[in-house]
Design an enzyme around this catalytic site. Structure first.
Site, PDB file in Angstrom:
ATOM      1  N   LYS A   1       0.848  -1.186   0.000  1.00 30.84           N
ATOM      2  CA  LYS A   1       0.000   0.000   0.000  1.00 30.84           C
ATOM      3  C   LYS A   1       0.892   1.247   0.000  1.00 30.84           C
ATOM      4  O   LYS A   1       2.043   1.138   0.417  1.00 30.84           O
ATOM      5  CB  LYS A   1      -0.937  -0.029   1.197  1.00 30.84           C
ATOM      6  CG  LYS A   1      -0.345   0.560   2.494  1.00 30.84           C
ATOM      7  CD  LYS A   1      -1.411   0.830   3.521  1.00 30.84           C
ATOM      8  CE  LYS A   1      -0.932   1.862   4.504  1.00 30.84           C
ATOM      9  NZ  LYS A   1      -1.805   2.198   5.588  1.00 30.84           N
TER      10      LYS A   1
ATOM     11  N   HIS B   1      -2.300  -5.541   5.256  1.00 30.66           N
ATOM     12  CA  HIS B   1      -1.818  -6.447   6.313  1.00 30.66           C
ATOM     13  C   HIS B   1      -2.875  -6.671   7.400  1.00 30.66           C
ATOM     14  O   HIS B   1      -2.768  -7.618   8.170  1.00 30.66           O
ATOM     15  CB  HIS B   1      -0.489  -5.970   6.900  1.00 30.66           C
ATOM     16  CG  HIS B   1      -0.578  -4.741   7.731  1.00 30.66           C
ATOM     17  ND1 HIS B   1      -0.519  -3.482   7.195  1.00 30.66           N
ATOM     18  CD2 HIS B   1      -0.722  -4.580   9.061  1.00 30.66           C
ATOM     19  CE1 HIS B   1      -0.632  -2.607   8.164  1.00 30.66           C
ATOM     20  NE2 HIS B   1      -0.756  -3.238   9.306  1.00 30.66           N
TER      21      HIS B   1
ATOM     22  N   LYS C   1      -4.135 -10.479   9.926  1.00 31.05           N
ATOM     23  CA  LYS C   1      -4.163 -10.604  11.388  1.00 31.05           C
ATOM     24  C   LYS C   1      -4.997 -11.813  11.796  1.00 31.05           C
ATOM     25  O   LYS C   1      -6.051 -12.074  11.220  1.00 31.05           O
ATOM     26  CB  LYS C   1      -4.738  -9.335  12.021  1.00 31.05           C
ATOM     27  CG  LYS C   1      -3.776  -8.150  11.951  1.00 31.05           C
ATOM     28  CD  LYS C   1      -4.386  -6.926  12.582  1.00 31.05           C
ATOM     29  CE  LYS C   1      -3.476  -5.719  12.440  1.00 31.05           C
ATOM     30  NZ  LYS C   1      -2.341  -5.729  13.368  1.00 31.05           N
TER      31      LYS C   1
ATOM     32  N   GLU D   1      -4.580   4.917  17.351  1.00 29.18           N
ATOM     33  CA  GLU D   1      -3.131   4.873  17.532  1.00 29.18           C
ATOM     34  C   GLU D   1      -2.719   5.916  18.556  1.00 29.18           C
ATOM     35  O   GLU D   1      -3.341   6.979  18.643  1.00 29.18           O
ATOM     36  CB  GLU D   1      -2.425   5.185  16.210  1.00 29.18           C
ATOM     37  CG  GLU D   1      -2.703   4.194  15.098  1.00 29.18           C
ATOM     38  CD  GLU D   1      -2.003   4.601  13.812  1.00 29.18           C
ATOM     39  OE1 GLU D   1      -0.995   3.983  13.477  1.00 29.18           O
ATOM     40  OE2 GLU D   1      -2.471   5.552  13.157  1.00 29.18           O
TER      41      GLU D   1
ATOM     42  N   HIS E   1      -7.875  -0.331   5.324  1.00 31.38           N
ATOM     43  CA  HIS E   1      -8.023  -1.211   6.479  1.00 31.38           C
ATOM     44  C   HIS E   1      -9.454  -1.226   7.043  1.00 31.38           C
ATOM     45  O   HIS E   1     -10.039  -2.283   7.256  1.00 31.38           O
ATOM     46  CB  HIS E   1      -7.070  -0.809   7.602  1.00 31.38           C
ATOM     47  CG  HIS E   1      -5.641  -0.702   7.176  1.00 31.38           C
ATOM     48  ND1 HIS E   1      -5.038  -1.636   6.363  1.00 31.38           N
ATOM     49  CD2 HIS E   1      -4.685   0.219   7.426  1.00 31.38           C
ATOM     50  CE1 HIS E   1      -3.781  -1.286   6.159  1.00 31.38           C
ATOM     51  NE2 HIS E   1      -3.548  -0.169   6.779  1.00 31.38           N
TER      52      HIS E   1
ATOM     53  N   LYS F   1      -4.808   9.369  15.115  1.00 29.20           N
ATOM     54  CA  LYS F   1      -3.473   9.330  15.720  1.00 29.20           C
ATOM     55  C   LYS F   1      -3.475  10.133  17.016  1.00 29.20           C
ATOM     56  O   LYS F   1      -4.314  11.003  17.205  1.00 29.20           O
ATOM     57  CB  LYS F   1      -2.461   9.927  14.745  1.00 29.20           C
ATOM     58  CG  LYS F   1      -2.305   9.070  13.493  1.00 29.20           C
ATOM     59  CD  LYS F   1      -1.105   9.486  12.694  1.00 29.20           C
ATOM     60  CE  LYS F   1      -0.860   8.503  11.559  1.00 29.20           C
ATOM     61  NZ  LYS F   1      -0.423   7.186  12.032  1.00 29.20           N
TER      62      LYS F   1
END
Ligand code: NAP
Length: 484
Positions: A148, A178, A182, A216, A240, A331
């Protein structure tokens, strides 16, 4: 419990960008873990490729340091690490030049799986695809792995797909997200489709709403100039969060096959309604004492890019009519926590005297920290004094339930790379999926740009801007707490 490791076929894996951050932090330590479990055949090889003038020994030193810095407990197994390093080679190649390609062609073996991981800037994907083809290196069975970001809007994603399609069939292209690698994300499908309990309730008759949070604690770090051109919508939601939404919302495929699963995900993306502007909240983190603001982090005092986004979406089909999906990511939030929560409706009737509380079943799928699944159920509070009800979690933290296996099975990259070698595309995004996702996000982003939308400021260490709470409160709901 002993995990079953099924060895893959012998392979040559070329990592373009083998000296880069992603290769050092994730790909190479992950491959060492797979090697150590015995999943990599003894003869398989990993070939690093980048412009730096290294030889095999120099690359092996670099990988040893990477494993020591970023690996887990396996790094102390120096004997295995030495054996792993012997499987590594290096070729100096400039993706935009002609040197090095003949040497790469000579190095590749016939009769083994050939995979090429494009762990370089997306602007080089076309050059790599073309040269692999022109130098007679790629065969009709070769696989390419693409990182990506896959485009920054529909037009660029279409152009990238068209470029790759000039030299590779769709069955050869593995677009990585990704999140799909998971353990918990795959478990979501196992829980949903492998148990009789959930599927009958998995619709708008029983599900009040779904919340997907990817929070995050870090800021933009060293990626400021990239991130400021991207923002949370492009960097996280378009890929995602939408992939997670698809896995929750999709119809059961007839079989767990790559195209069957991806067909169902595509239908979900196409059923997403356009999002109204008052159903989206954008945010930017403020300075906090010594910790700089978003604008200072990206060195752009006039930036209107969002470091946070929360939104309410609707999947317009029979299953999900009237069940909103709330997505949130940002974030510098109060915790590092990724979670999907399926919040079921209240019982229609209360039969226990004096019970006025709202009791709800919630299925929470935790991606991090402590990967696992818990189901909130209502029980009687222990002790005498009548039927007082409380809500408790039926908790399945994988590390508790599966012990060492949960630890050793985790990293997404290594799992996905083994899937590439196996030729299993189920957990990779198909070209039409990526394009459909951009087709949905483009009008949202264009709307912000057209009206110079200014993100709301939020405190570092908070749960995001106040307006994102209101997004829920207006509907009589609230976000789950960000833990972690
Ligand atoms: P990086 O640290 O900048 O590494 C780039 C790599 O590409 C280096 O090995 C570099 O080595 C090589 N390279 C640059 N120009 C080249 C050329 N012309 N020909 C051949 N090799 C060239 O980048 P990264 O962070 O590893 O990211 C790689 C890709 O993964 C990007 O697409 C990124 O968006 C994606 N990604 C990264 C992360 C992450 O956590 N890092 C996460 C998700 C996705 P030389 O300078 O020696 O050529």
């Amino acid at each position: 419990m002993v995990s079953r490791v099924i060895p893959v076929d012998d392979f040559d894996l070329v990592i373009f960008g083998g000296t880069g951050d992603l290769a050092r932090r994730k790909i190479l330590p992950g491959l060492f873990r797979r090697f150590r479990t015995g999943q990599m055949p003894a003869d398989s090889r990993i070939i690093g490729a980048a412009r730096s003038e290294l030889d095999d020994a120099g690359f092996r030193d670099l990988v040893r340091e990477a494993v020591e810095e970023f690996g887990g407990e396996e790094k102390s197994d120096t004997q295995m690490l030495d054996q792993f390093l012997e499987r590594l080679h290096y070729i100096a190649i400039d993706a935009t030049g002609e040197d090095g390609w003949a040497a790469l062609r000579d190095l590749m073996r016939d009769g083994v799986v050939q995979a090429f991981y494009f762990s370089v800037a997306p602007s080089l994907f076309g050059d790599l695809a073309e040269r692999l083809h022109d130098h007679g290196i790629a065969t009709p069975d070769s696989r390419i792995v693409v990182e990506k970001p896959f485009g920054r809007d529909l037009a660029s994603a279409q152009a990238l797909n068209a470029t790759l399609a000039e030299h590779f069939d769709e069955r050869q292209i593995y677009r990585i997200d990704h999140y799909l690698g998971k353990e918990t994300v795959q478990n979501l499908m196992a829980v949903r489709f492998g148990n009789v309990l959930f599927e009958p309730l998995w619709n708008s008759h029983y599900v009040d709403h779904v919340q997907i949070t990817v929070a995050e604690t870090v800021g933009v770090g060293g990626r400021g100039s990239y991130y400021d051109k991207s923002g949370a919508m492009r960097d996280m939601v378009q890929n995602h969060l939408m992939q997670l939404l698809c896995l929750i919302a999709m119809e059961p495929p007839s079989v767990f096959g790559a195209n069957e699963v991806r067909d169902e995900k595509l239908k979900v993306i196409r059923a997403l309604q356009p999002v109204e502007s008052h159903h989206i909240v954008r945010g930017q983190y403020e300075a906090d004492g010594e910790s700089p603001s978003y604008r200072a982090d990206v060195e752009n005092q006039r930036s209107f890019t969002e470091s946070f986004v929360a939104m309410k979406c609707h999947v317009s089909n029979w299953r999900w009519a009237d069940t909103p999906f709330y997505l949130r990511t940002g974030k510098k939030l109060k915790g590092r926590a990724s979670e999907i929560a399926v919040v079921f409706k209240d019982l229609g009737h209360k039969m226990f005297e004096g019970d006025t509380a709202r009791h709800r079943n919630i299925l929470a799928i935790r991606l991090q920290p402590n990967e696992g699944i818990d189901l909130q159920v209502t029980i009687k509070e222990p002790g005498p004094g009548g039927m007082r009800l409380i809500d408790v979690p039926l908790d399945m933290t994988f590390a508790d339930a599966l012990g060492e296996d949960a630890e050793s099975a985790t990293d997404a990259y290594e799992r996905l790379i083994m899937d590439v070698i196996r030729g299993n595309q189920t957990l990779f995004m198909r070209g039409d999926e990526v394009e459909a996702a951009w087709a949905w996000t483009d009008p949202i982003i264009e709307g912000w740009e057209a009206r110079n939308d200014v993100p709301k400021l939020y405190d570092q260490g908070s749960a995001g801007p106040e307006d994102s709470m209101m997004l829920m409160h207006r509907d009589g709901r609230r976000w789950r707490e960000i833990k972690g």
